[in-house]
Design a protein around this motif. Sequence first.
Motif, PDB file in Angstrom:
ATOM      1  N   GLN A 148       0.829  -1.206   0.000  1.00  0.00           N
ATOM      2  CA  GLN A 148       0.000   0.000   0.000  1.00  0.00           C
ATOM      3  C   GLN A 148       0.863   1.256   0.000  1.00  0.00           C
ATOM      4  O   GLN A 148       0.608   2.200  -0.763  1.00  0.00           O
ATOM      5  N   ALA A 149       1.896   1.267   0.856  1.00  0.00           N
ATOM      6  CA  ALA A 149       2.785   2.431   0.917  1.00  0.00           C
ATOM      7  C   ALA A 149       3.500   2.643  -0.409  1.00  0.00           C
ATOM      8  O   ALA A 149       3.665   3.775  -0.887  1.00  0.00           O
ATOM      9  N   TYR A 150       3.917   1.548  -1.026  1.00  0.00           N
ATOM     10  CA  TYR A 150       4.609   1.614  -2.318  1.00  0.00           C
ATOM     11  C   TYR A 150       3.699   2.216  -3.388  1.00  0.00           C
ATOM     12  O   TYR A 150       4.105   3.121  -4.139  1.00  0.00           O
ATOM     13  N   GLU A 151       2.469   1.726  -3.471  1.00  0.00           N
ATOM     14  CA  GLU A 151       1.559   2.194  -4.513  1.00  0.00           C
ATOM     15  C   GLU A 151       1.189   3.664  -4.333  1.00  0.00           C
ATOM     16  O   GLU A 151       1.120   4.428  -5.298  1.00  0.00           O
ATOM     17  N   VAL A 152       0.928   4.054  -3.089  1.00  0.00           N
ATOM     18  CA  VAL A 152       0.592   5.458  -2.832  1.00  0.00           C
ATOM     19  C   VAL A 152       1.753   6.362  -3.218  1.00  0.00           C
ATOM     20  O   VAL A 152       1.580   7.403  -3.870  1.00  0.00           O
ATOM     21  N   GLU A 153       2.976   5.952  -2.810  1.00  0.00           N
ATOM     22  CA  GLU A 153       4.153   6.772  -3.121  1.00  0.00           C
ATOM     23  C   GLU A 153       4.425   6.801  -4.613  1.00  0.00           C
ATOM     24  O   GLU A 153       4.775   7.851  -5.174  1.00  0.00           O
ATOM     25  N   ARG A 154       4.269   5.664  -5.290  1.00  0.00           N
ATOM     26  CA  ARG A 154       4.538   5.614  -6.726  1.00  0.00           C
ATOM     27  C   ARG A 154       3.600   6.537  -7.491  1.00  0.00           C
ATOM     28  O   ARG A 154       4.016   7.263  -8.396  1.00  0.00           O
ATOM     29  N   GLU A 155       2.332   6.543  -7.114  1.00  0.00           N
ATOM     30  CA  GLU A 155       1.377   7.402  -7.794  1.00  0.00           C
ATOM     31  C   GLU A 155       1.707   8.879  -7.575  1.00  0.00           C
ATOM     32  O   GLU A 155       1.666   9.688  -8.512  1.00  0.00           O
ATOM     33  N   ALA A 156       2.049   9.209  -6.334  1.00  0.00           N
ATOM     34  CA  ALA A 156       2.412  10.601  -6.046  1.00  0.00           C
ATOM     35  C   ALA A 156       3.697  10.989  -6.769  1.00  0.00           C
ATOM     36  O   ALA A 156       3.836  12.111  -7.278  1.00  0.00           O
ATOM     37  N   TRP A 157       4.641  10.039  -6.814  1.00  0.00           N
ATOM     38  CA  TRP A 157       5.936  10.306  -7.449  1.00  0.00           C
ATOM     39  C   TRP A 157       5.788  10.562  -8.945  1.00  0.00           C
ATOM     40  O   TRP A 157       6.394  11.478  -9.510  1.00  0.00           O
ATOM     41  N   VAL A 158       4.993   9.751  -9.591  1.00  0.00           N
ATOM     42  CA  VAL A 158       4.809   9.897 -11.035  1.00  0.00           C
ATOM     43  C   VAL A 158       4.247  11.272 -11.363  1.00  0.00           C
ATOM     44  O   VAL A 158       4.571  11.873 -12.390  1.00  0.00           O
ATOM     45  N   ARG A 159       3.388  11.769 -10.475  1.00  0.00           N
ATOM     46  CA  ARG A 159       2.738  13.057 -10.731  1.00  0.00           C
ATOM     47  C   ARG A 159       3.565  14.260 -10.291  1.00  0.00           C
ATOM     48  O   ARG A 159       3.223  15.391 -10.590  1.00  0.00           O
TER      49      ARG A 159
END
Length: 406
Positions: free
Chosen positions: A133-144
């Motif tokens: 969950q932490a990975y996915e949330v961070e990845r989405e924020a990072w991409v943006r």
Amino acid sequence: MRSSAADLAESAVARMQEELPELFSDPQTVTENLVSTEASLRQLAQIMELGADPRGVELPPSTLEIARSGARHHVALADLMRFYRLAQERVWQWAFGRITATARDSAEQAVAAELVTGWIFAFADGAMVRAEQAYEVEREAWVRSATAARAAAIEEVLAGRERDGQRASRRLRYEVNRHHIGAIAWVDRAPDSGDALDVLNESIAELARTLSAESTLSQPLGSLAVAAWASRRSAFTATDLDAVRPRRGRRTVTPGVTIAIGEPGRALDGFRRTHFEAAHARRVASMVLSRGEALTRYRDIAVAALGTADRDHALAFVTRVLGPLAADDETTYRLAMTLAVYLDENSSRIRAAERLTVHPNTVTYRVRQAEALLGRSIGSQTLELRVALALLPTLPGLTHSRPTEL
């Protein structure tokens, strides 16, 4: 488990390095995973002791940061999950070994094995869910984020694919058509309070102020290291660089932080070169271990950086040329470093004594002792000797550790 957490974490991470070497690109990454694994083991021991729900426990901050850092650095989620499964296997093997060694009979062994298996598997399952969950949330924020765009721009510049200075400046939001000094700052472990990146960015800011830089650019390298550039319109001078060098009684780097810097460079080519020089300085600093300074300048270790590119060759060369003078004790090391300064000063014991802040007779005495260990006079073949002495501080890293990757 609590009392053995540090040793067990070291064993588990060593196993993971063998299975997943791509996840351990430098010593900081190893340290991050050691800290995270030990924290998780202590947490598991605590919930066992309290009888808490192993699936409902929040991840330690150090573990959450590894998941988030993995998302920012494009580590595959499957590799992170493999990491958890390997750790789970290693911890279960350790626990089962303890059970079989201490159980009074087969019935007690069976009950204990069933209990510990349930605890470990439930804890690992809950941890993996939260890490994902932490990975996915961070990845989405990072991409943006704009940070991702800047990281991509830095990568393009360093790889030589971006050749337009004006376009690079817009993408980086940092003027590249100036004079730069590249730096890498890192810590060996996360601070007890606060965020390591905050400490590192403040150290970079202080370095920039000391250099009278007009602007800075920084980029995290994981959670314990930062790459940075300081720039200004006018060229950096020898006086500027001398101001950042640690002196007796003067600290120029935040305690606990280590910094490596490259030589000044200009425009895109200088931006790249000074960064790679800082990376080489960091590699050498990591090999020097406890004998290193808080700040390492590339110019001071350039010979060592070139000479240690082939680790095994460098080790053989130093031990062959120096012989007993390469012994791993402080007395012999002091003799060798005195000889190095003496040769740097064209065999002037007066100038060497000034640099070492000792009496000239002390220099003479140490040089004679060094010659006795070498088994020959230093009057000839000084080139090999000087190179070997330049490499000598890296001997601990050459012998015991894996050099930092660029």
